[in-house]
Scaffold this active site. Structure first.
Site, PDB file in Angstrom:
ATOM      1  CD  GLU A 104      -2.907   1.262   0.356  1.00  0.00           C
ATOM      2  OE1 GLU A 104      -2.490   1.572  -0.766  1.00  0.00           O
ATOM      3  OE2 GLU A 104      -4.120   1.177   0.636  1.00  0.00           O
ATOM      4  CG  ASP A 105      -0.848   4.840  -1.568  1.00  0.00           C
ATOM      5  OD1 ASP A 105      -1.574   4.197  -0.774  1.00  0.00           O
ATOM      6  OD2 ASP A 105      -1.312   5.699  -2.335  1.00  0.00           O
ATOM      7  CG  ASP A 108      -5.488   9.053   6.380  1.00  0.00           C
ATOM      8  OD1 ASP A 108      -5.081   9.445   7.481  1.00  0.00           O
ATOM      9  OD2 ASP A 108      -6.240   9.728   5.657  1.00  0.00           O
ATOM     10  CG  PHE A 157      -3.605  15.335   1.054  1.00  0.00           C
ATOM     11  CD1 PHE A 157      -4.463  14.269   1.239  1.00  0.00           C
ATOM     12  CD2 PHE A 157      -3.175  15.634  -0.231  1.00  0.00           C
ATOM     13  CE1 PHE A 157      -4.898  13.507   0.159  1.00  0.00           C
ATOM     14  CE2 PHE A 157      -3.598  14.883  -1.317  1.00  0.00           C
ATOM     15  CZ  PHE A 157      -4.466  13.819  -1.117  1.00  0.00           C
ATOM     16  NE  ARG A 170      -2.388   8.341  -9.709  1.00  0.00           N
ATOM     17  CZ  ARG A 170      -3.080   7.920  -8.643  1.00  0.00           C
ATOM     18  NH1 ARG A 170      -2.457   7.500  -7.584  1.00  0.00           N
ATOM     19  NH2 ARG A 170      -4.406   7.925  -8.662  1.00  0.00           N
TER      20      ARG A 170
HETATM   21  P1  IMP Z   1      -7.416   5.001   4.500  1.00  0.00           P
HETATM   22  O1  IMP Z   1      -8.534   4.087   4.080  1.00  0.00           O
HETATM   23  O2  IMP Z   1      -7.944   6.255   5.160  1.00  0.00           O
HETATM   24  O3  IMP Z   1      -6.368   4.325   5.347  1.00  0.00           O
HETATM   25  O4  IMP Z   1      -6.727   5.558   3.209  1.00  0.00           O
HETATM   26  C1  IMP Z   1      -6.031   4.772   2.361  1.00  0.00           C
HETATM   27  C2  IMP Z   1      -6.006   5.385   0.982  1.00  0.00           C
HETATM   28  O5  IMP Z   1      -6.327   6.770   0.987  1.00  0.00           O
HETATM   29  C3  IMP Z   1      -4.609   5.302   0.426  1.00  0.00           C
HETATM   30  O6  IMP Z   1      -4.433   4.135  -0.318  1.00  0.00           O
HETATM   31  C4  IMP Z   1      -4.515   6.521  -0.446  1.00  0.00           C
HETATM   32  O7  IMP Z   1      -4.960   6.203  -1.745  1.00  0.00           O
HETATM   33  C5  IMP Z   1      -5.458   7.502   0.177  1.00  0.00           C
HETATM   34  N1  IMP Z   1      -4.733   8.483   1.011  1.00  0.00           N
HETATM   35  C6  IMP Z   1      -4.709   8.569   2.357  1.00  0.00           C
HETATM   36  N2  IMP Z   1      -3.958   9.606   2.768  1.00  0.00           N
HETATM   37  C7  IMP Z   1      -3.485  10.188   1.641  1.00  0.00           C
HETATM   38  C8  IMP Z   1      -2.613  11.311   1.402  1.00  0.00           C
HETATM   39  O8  IMP Z   1      -2.100  11.994   2.316  1.00  0.00           O
HETATM   40  N3  IMP Z   1      -2.346  11.572   0.088  1.00  0.00           N
HETATM   41  C9  IMP Z   1      -2.859  10.853  -0.951  1.00  0.00           C
HETATM   42  N4  IMP Z   1      -3.671   9.808  -0.766  1.00  0.00           N
HETATM   43  C10 IMP Z   1      -3.978   9.474   0.521  1.00  0.00           C
END
Ligand code: IMP
Length: 180
Positions: A104-105, A108, A157, A170
Site C-alpha cells: 500500500e502507498d 491513513d 496530505f 503521482r
Molecule cells: P485510509 O482508508 O484512510 O487508510 O486511506 C487509504 C487510501 O487513501 C490510500 O491508499 C490513499 O490512496 C489515500 N490516502 C490517504 N492519505 C493520503 C494522502 O495523504 N495523500 C494521498 N492519498 C492518501
C-alpha cells in the site's frame, strides 16, 4: 543522486526526498526477503497509489516474487477518506496457499486496509502481511498496524511517488506535503 529538497510550486513542501525513499525501500526489501527466506512471495499492489513503490520494492526484495494488483478507489477525488471502498479491479488469479504481502502507498484511517484484509483472508492465503510506504498513525478510525512500514508521517496530505491529488503529482520522485 538528487535530494529534491525544494520545489517551484509554492503549495508543495518536500517531506521525504528521493534518496531517503530509495534507501528505505532497499532496507524494507532486504528485511522482507530475510523474513520469508527462499519462499515465493505474492506481492499485491493496491492501485493506483502503490504502483511506483511496488516497482521499486519487488526489485529490492529479489528472489521469487509474483506481482498482483487490486484496484481500489476510496477518495473519489478529494483529500479526505470517505470510508467507502470500491474495488475497481480484482486479482488475476487465486492466492490460496500463497505467502501474500499487500503493498500500500499509505495507511491513513485504516479503513481501506481493514476492508482488504477481510476480503483477501477468505481466499485462504498461506499467510498475509501488510507493507505500507507511509503511515499516518494519528488518524486511525479502526485499529490497524502494518508489518512493514517505510515512514511514519504526521497527519498532513501528501502527494508524489505514486500518491495523487485528483490524479496529478503521482510522477514526482519524492513525497511532498500539499497545502492548498
Ligand atoms: P485510509 O482508508 O484512510 O487508510 O486511506 C487509504 C487510501 O487513501 C490510500 O491508499 C490513499 O490512496 C489515500 N490516502 C490517504 N492519505 C493520503 C494522502 O495523504 N495523500 C494521498 N492519498 C492518501
Amino acid at each position: 543522486m538528487t535530494t529534491n529538497t525544494t520545489t517551484s510550486d509554492q503549495r508543495l513542501r518536500v517531506l521525504i526526498p528521493e534518496d531517503r525513499l530509495q534507501a528505505r525501500i532497499q532496507e524494507l526489501g532486504a528485511q522482507i526477503r530475510a523474513d520469508f527466506g527462499d519462499r515465493p512471495i505474492t506481492c499485491i499492489g493496491v492501485l493506483k497509489g502503490s504502483f511506483i513503490f511496488m516497482a521499486d520494492l519487488v526489485r529490492a526484495i529479489g528472489g521469487d516474487v509474483r506481482c498482483e494488483f487490486l484496484g481500489v478507489s476510496s477518495y473519489q477525488g478529494g483529500t479526505k477518506s470517505t470510508g467507502v471502498v470500491k474495488i475497481t479491479k480484482d486479482l488475476s488469479g487465486p492466492i490460496e496457499d500463497q505467502d501474500c504481502i499487500i503493498i500500500e502507498d499509505i495507511i491513513d484511517t485504516g479503513l481501506t486496509m481493514h476492508y482488504l484484509l477481510e476480503m483477501l483472508s477468505v481466499r485462504k492465503p498461506r499467510s498475509i502481511h501488510v507493507c505500507t510506504l507511509l503511515d499516518k498513525p494519528s488518524n486511525r478510525e479502526v485499529e490497524m498496524s502494518a508489518d512493514y512500514v517505510g515512514f511514519s508521517i504526521p497527519d498532513e496530505f501528501v502527494i508524489g511517488y505514486g500518491l495523487d491529488l485528483s490524479e496529478l503529482y503521482r510522477n514526482l520522485p519524492h513525497i511532498a506535503v500539499y497545502t492548498p
